[in-house]
Design a protein around this motif. Structure first.
Motif, PDB file in Angstrom:
ATOM      1  N   SER A 237       0.831  -1.206   0.000  1.00  0.00           N
ATOM      2  CA  SER A 237       0.000   0.000   0.000  1.00  0.00           C
ATOM      3  C   SER A 237       0.869   1.262   0.000  1.00  0.00           C
ATOM      4  N   LEU A 238       1.920   1.273   0.811  1.00  0.00           N
ATOM      5  CA  LEU A 238       2.842   2.417   0.859  1.00  0.00           C
ATOM      6  C   LEU A 238       3.514   2.635  -0.494  1.00  0.00           C
ATOM      7  N   LEU A 239       3.922   1.544  -1.124  1.00  0.00           N
ATOM      8  CA  LEU A 239       4.602   1.645  -2.419  1.00  0.00           C
ATOM      9  C   LEU A 239       3.660   2.183  -3.495  1.00  0.00           C
ATOM     10  N   ARG A 240       2.382   1.771  -3.422  1.00  0.00           N
ATOM     11  CA  ARG A 240       1.398   2.287  -4.384  1.00  0.00           C
ATOM     12  C   ARG A 240       1.167   3.784  -4.166  1.00  0.00           C
ATOM     13  N   LYS A 241       0.965   4.146  -2.895  1.00  0.00           N
ATOM     14  CA  LYS A 241       0.701   5.564  -2.581  1.00  0.00           C
ATOM     15  C   LYS A 241       1.909   6.443  -2.908  1.00  0.00           C
ATOM     16  N   GLY A 242       3.096   5.913  -2.705  1.00  0.00           N
ATOM     17  CA  GLY A 242       4.312   6.683  -2.988  1.00  0.00           C
ATOM     18  C   GLY A 242       4.738   6.604  -4.435  1.00  0.00           C
ATOM     19  N   GLN A 243       3.946   5.883  -5.260  1.00  0.00           N
ATOM     20  CA  GLN A 243       4.240   5.706  -6.687  1.00  0.00           C
ATOM     21  C   GLN A 243       5.695   5.288  -6.894  1.00  0.00           C
ATOM     22  N   TYR A 244       6.096   4.299  -6.117  1.00  0.00           N
ATOM     23  CA  TYR A 244       7.484   3.849  -6.142  1.00  0.00           C
ATOM     24  C   TYR A 244       7.842   3.219  -7.477  1.00  0.00           C
ATOM     25  N   ASN A 245       8.993   3.599  -7.992  1.00  0.00           N
ATOM     26  CA  ASN A 245       9.524   3.052  -9.235  1.00  0.00           C
ATOM     27  C   ASN A 245      10.889   2.453  -8.925  1.00  0.00           C
ATOM     28  N   ASP A 246      11.008   1.137  -9.072  1.00  0.00           N
ATOM     29  CA  ASP A 246      12.276   0.509  -8.670  1.00  0.00           C
ATOM     30  C   ASP A 246      13.433   0.854  -9.605  1.00  0.00           C
ATOM     31  N   GLN A 247      13.119   1.551 -10.698  1.00  0.00           N
ATOM     32  CA  GLN A 247      14.199   2.032 -11.571  1.00  0.00           C
ATOM     33  C   GLN A 247      14.845   3.299 -11.003  1.00  0.00           C
ATOM     34  N   GLU A 248      14.166   3.902 -10.027  1.00  0.00           N
ATOM     35  CA  GLU A 248      14.685   5.150  -9.442  1.00  0.00           C
ATOM     36  C   GLU A 248      15.049   4.944  -7.966  1.00  0.00           C
ATOM     37  N   CYS A 249      15.479   3.731  -7.619  1.00  0.00           N
ATOM     38  CA  CYS A 249      15.759   3.437  -6.218  1.00  0.00           C
ATOM     39  C   CYS A 249      16.996   4.196  -5.727  1.00  0.00           C
ATOM     40  N   LYS A 250      16.983   4.494  -4.426  1.00  0.00           N
ATOM     41  CA  LYS A 250      18.096   5.180  -3.776  1.00  0.00           C
ATOM     42  C   LYS A 250      18.464   4.435  -2.500  1.00  0.00           C
ATOM     43  N   PHE A 251      19.739   4.496  -2.138  1.00  0.00           N
ATOM     44  CA  PHE A 251      20.218   3.719  -1.001  1.00  0.00           C
ATOM     45  C   PHE A 251      20.803   4.578   0.117  1.00  0.00           C
ATOM     46  N   GLU A 252      20.820   5.871  -0.063  1.00  0.00           N
ATOM     47  CA  GLU A 252      21.476   6.737   0.922  1.00  0.00           C
ATOM     48  C   GLU A 252      20.491   7.699   1.549  1.00  0.00           C
ATOM     49  N   GLY A 253      20.819   8.119   2.778  1.00  0.00           N
ATOM     50  CA  GLY A 253      19.998   9.109   3.462  1.00  0.00           C
ATOM     51  C   GLY A 253      19.018   8.525   4.462  1.00  0.00           C
ATOM     52  N   LEU A 254      19.091   7.214   4.708  1.00  0.00           N
ATOM     53  CA  LEU A 254      18.189   6.595   5.679  1.00  0.00           C
ATOM     54  C   LEU A 254      18.603   6.962   7.101  1.00  0.00           C
ATOM     55  N   SER A 255      17.615   7.081   7.975  1.00  0.00           N
ATOM     56  CA  SER A 255      17.883   7.437   9.370  1.00  0.00           C
ATOM     57  C   SER A 255      18.424   6.224  10.128  1.00  0.00           C
ATOM     58  N   GLU A 256      18.907   6.460  11.339  1.00  0.00           N
ATOM     59  CA  GLU A 256      19.454   5.372  12.164  1.00  0.00           C
ATOM     60  C   GLU A 256      18.369   4.374  12.545  1.00  0.00           C
ATOM     61  N   GLU A 257      17.093   4.830  12.560  1.00  0.00           N
ATOM     62  CA  GLU A 257      15.979   3.925  12.894  1.00  0.00           C
ATOM     63  C   GLU A 257      15.841   2.791  11.873  1.00  0.00           C
ATOM     64  N   ALA A 258      16.387   2.989  10.668  1.00  0.00           N
ATOM     65  CA  ALA A 258      16.268   1.967   9.626  1.00  0.00           C
ATOM     66  C   ALA A 258      17.285   0.833   9.816  1.00  0.00           C
ATOM     67  N   TRP A 259      18.313   1.068  10.644  1.00  0.00           N
ATOM     68  CA  TRP A 259      19.408   0.102  10.766  1.00  0.00           C
ATOM     69  C   TRP A 259      18.974  -1.291  11.227  1.00  0.00           C
ATOM     70  N   PRO A 260      18.118  -1.434  12.254  1.00  0.00           N
ATOM     71  CA  PRO A 260      17.667  -2.787  12.643  1.00  0.00           C
ATOM     72  C   PRO A 260      16.981  -3.534  11.492  1.00  0.00           C
ATOM     73  N   VAL A 261      16.293  -2.787  10.623  1.00  0.00           N
ATOM     74  CA  VAL A 261      15.641  -3.415   9.460  1.00  0.00           C
ATOM     75  C   VAL A 261      16.710  -3.901   8.479  1.00  0.00           C
ATOM     76  N   ILE A 262      17.702  -3.050   8.215  1.00  0.00           N
ATOM     77  CA  ILE A 262      18.790  -3.401   7.288  1.00  0.00           C
ATOM     78  C   ILE A 262      19.530  -4.649   7.778  1.00  0.00           C
ATOM     79  N   ILE A 263      19.867  -4.653   9.064  1.00  0.00           N
ATOM     80  CA  ILE A 263      20.602  -5.788   9.643  1.00  0.00           C
ATOM     81  C   ILE A 263      19.812  -7.089   9.476  1.00  0.00           C
ATOM     82  N   THR A 264      18.510  -7.011   9.698  1.00  0.00           N
ATOM     83  CA  THR A 264      17.666  -8.212   9.570  1.00  0.00           C
ATOM     84  C   THR A 264      17.572  -8.658   8.113  1.00  0.00           C
TER      85      THR A 264
END
Length: 560
Positions: A457-484
């Motif tokens: 649902s979030l991806l639809r609302k945000g009109q996410y396009n995986d051709q325009e993905c970005k990997f930088e600028g995530l907050s420290e709160e995202a780290w536990p998700v990344i590690i998992t």
């Protein structure tokens, strides 16, 4: 993962090679709290080697820890706490997931190798009960996990379509069976007369003699006995197929016990040729060390499970050229498989060492084993129907405008039943509880499915396009998700090595919790410079959740 291997190499150098790399990898821990680092290495095993306290060793080791992916190292007590460079690891993990998508975590250890997996194996003319669920879903998950580890998998349903129970059924049918009732509801009616046979046999032991005689006629190819056997078999298989279709499970072979009727003489001849076959009280056995002898033929000349399983093992090895074989069968058959593998090794088959019994605990009802002969059975089809009905009711209450409600309810209901089984370690007994199984909160399949649907649902609302993905600028709160997310490939390997699907199920719960915590503290759809990176993270979590559920044999609905 590559970063863990790099940490092992760095630690190996830091301890001057005094510990083997395999031991270092085994000792490395994952701290419970993020402020203690991403990895922790206990130095207690080094105390005797260096003749220093673990605290001093940790301090010295931490000072030598230099690596391109390490942000900092702290010595705390006898531990070396290692913190990874979050931005670099995040970029690597997310770019791998976005690139490989469902192939993320694919391993190559089984490349060009075949594994046969014997699972489900219900008995003909008996209902598909909750007692059969465990072998069915554990075996299916292990088949998927084996493929994920690079193996070619042959799924075998070794149907219980032979044996003395058919003698009992033939006698019961002649005494109490009604053809028209059996044609209307084959398995239910056959179960009814089977239970009646056991009730009556407790009072009249001659019924058991009649049953043994009937089975012997069947083994000798008696026309009438064979006709009834074919009828019982076809009616049951048709009913089983409905359950397999609902669970989304397929097989490459339905070769059951009867398939090996003409293949057992070869085994008996082999055993005689190797001078392994001995007579014991009129029966033919193979004597084994430190366990009871393996019975090959009974005193009346009829065959046993062991004879058939020996023939099956040889046939499968020669037919499929398999390097490994899993037998997903309950704990109570452990001795049988020890005997089976031991006899094959005595014959001289080295490949028998790659045969593995995958035991599991029982499905209990009110703390007791379910018994077909006593009629104390809960039908799996009825449980699945009730689960789907409850899922549909929940959807109607929470999202009445949802399209394809019936289809999604089927996915959620069956997923709840499967996940409830697979989240438990397979060796544990499970007490049957419909209420717990269908609890749509906590450590459940619907919780993981809902997390996936929320992300879609979030991806639809945000009109996410995986051709325009970005990997930088995530907050420290995202780290536990990344590690998992980073740990998923390691979990895939571990699940295969331990033959334990609960490794996957527990990881999915951990990932769902980590994401939902992140979601609660982050405005993902806020249009700022980091929105695309946040959506890339969301997409990566969705990919891993969907793939993890697939490995367990569960679908992931995009809406709930």
């Amino acid at each position: 993962m590559a970063d863990k291997k790099m940490i092992v190499e760095t630690l190996f150098d830091a301890v001057d090679g005094q510990l083997a790399k395999a031991d270092i990898e085994r000792f490395i821990e994952k701290p419970k709290h993020t402020h203690l680092g991403d990895y922790a290495f206990p130095c207690f095993a080094l105390a005797k080697i260096f003749r220093q306290s673990p605290t001093n060793i940790a301090k010295e080791v931490s000072e030598k820890m230099v690596n391109s992916i390490i942000e900092k190292v702290e010595a705390v007590g006898g531990y070396v706490n290692i913190f990874l460079k979050q931005s670099e690891i995040s970029k690597t993990v997310l770019s791998n997931i976005v690139t490989f998508r469902s192939a993320y975590g694919q391993q190559e250890q089984g490349e060009n190798q075949t594994i046969t997996i014997d699972f489900s194996s219900p008995n003909i003319a008996k209902p598909f009960s909750m007692g059969h669920l465990r072998s069915t879903v554990i075996g299916n998950a292990l088949a998927n996990i084996s493929e994920k580890n690079g193996y070619e998998v042959v799924r075998i349903n070794h149907i219980g379509d032979w044996g003395t129970q058919f003698g009992k059924l033939i006698v019961a049918y002649h005494l109490w069976g009604k053809k028209e009732l059996i044609e209307q509801s084959p398995v239910r009616e056959l179960l009814k007369i089977y239970v009646k046979f056991h009730d009556e046999a407790e009072r009249d032991d001659t019924l058991n003699d009649q049953a043994r005689a009937a089975f012997k006629r069947l083994e000798q190819g008696d026309d009438e006995a064979m006709r009834l056997w074919h009828w019982f078999r076809e009616a049951s298989l048709k009913e089983f197929e409905q359950v397999y279709a609902l669970l989304g499970i397929r097989f490459d072979s339905y070769a059951g016990e009867a398939f090996y009727n003409d293949k057992m003489n070869r085994i008996v001849d082999l055993l005689a040729e190797k001078e392994l076959l001995e007579e014991s009280d009129g029966a033919m056995v193979v004597n084994l060390e430190n366990m009871p002898p393996c019975l090959i033929k009974k005193t009346d000349g009829t065959t046993l499970y062991a004879t058939r399983d020996l023939a099956a093992a040889l046939y499968r090895h020669e037919t499929y050229k398999s390097e490994k074989s899993f037998y997903v069968v309950g704990n109570e058959q452990s001795l049988h498989f020890k005997q089976l593998f031991n006899v094959l090794e005595k014959i001289g088959y080295e490949w028998a060492r790659e045969l593995q019994h995958i035991p599991f605990g029982m499905m209990l009802k009110d703390g007791k084993k379910m018994s077909t002969r006593k009629g104390k059975v809960v039908l799996l089809a009825e449980v699945l129907d009730e689960a789907i009905e409850l899922a549909e009711k929940n959807i109607e209450d929470k999202n009445p405008k949802l399209q394809h409600k019936e289809e999604i309810a089927k996915i959620v209901g069956t997923g709840a039943v499967i996940f409830h089984d697979l989240k438990n370690h397979r060796l544990n007994d499970i007490d049957f509880s419909l209420e717990e199984m269908l609890n749509f909160e906590g450590e459940t399949g619907p919780y993981v499915q809902y997390t996936y649907a929320r992300i879609c649902s979030l991806l639809r609302k945000g009109q996410y396009n995986d051709q325009e993905c970005k990997f930088e600028g995530l907050s420290e709160e995202a780290w536990p998700v990344i590690i998992t997310l980073k740990e998923f490939p390691e979990v895939v390997t571990k699940a295969f090595e331990l033959a334990d699907p609960s490794q996957i199920a527990k990881h999915l719960i951990e990932l769902s919790r980590a994401f939902n915590k992140y979601y609660a503290h982050t405005r993902i759809l806020e249009e700022d410079a980091t929105m695309q990176a946040k959506l890339t993270l969301c997409s990566s979590v969705a990919i891993v959740l969907k793939e993890g559920l697939r490995l367990l044999g569960i679908q992931a609905p995009e809406e709930m």
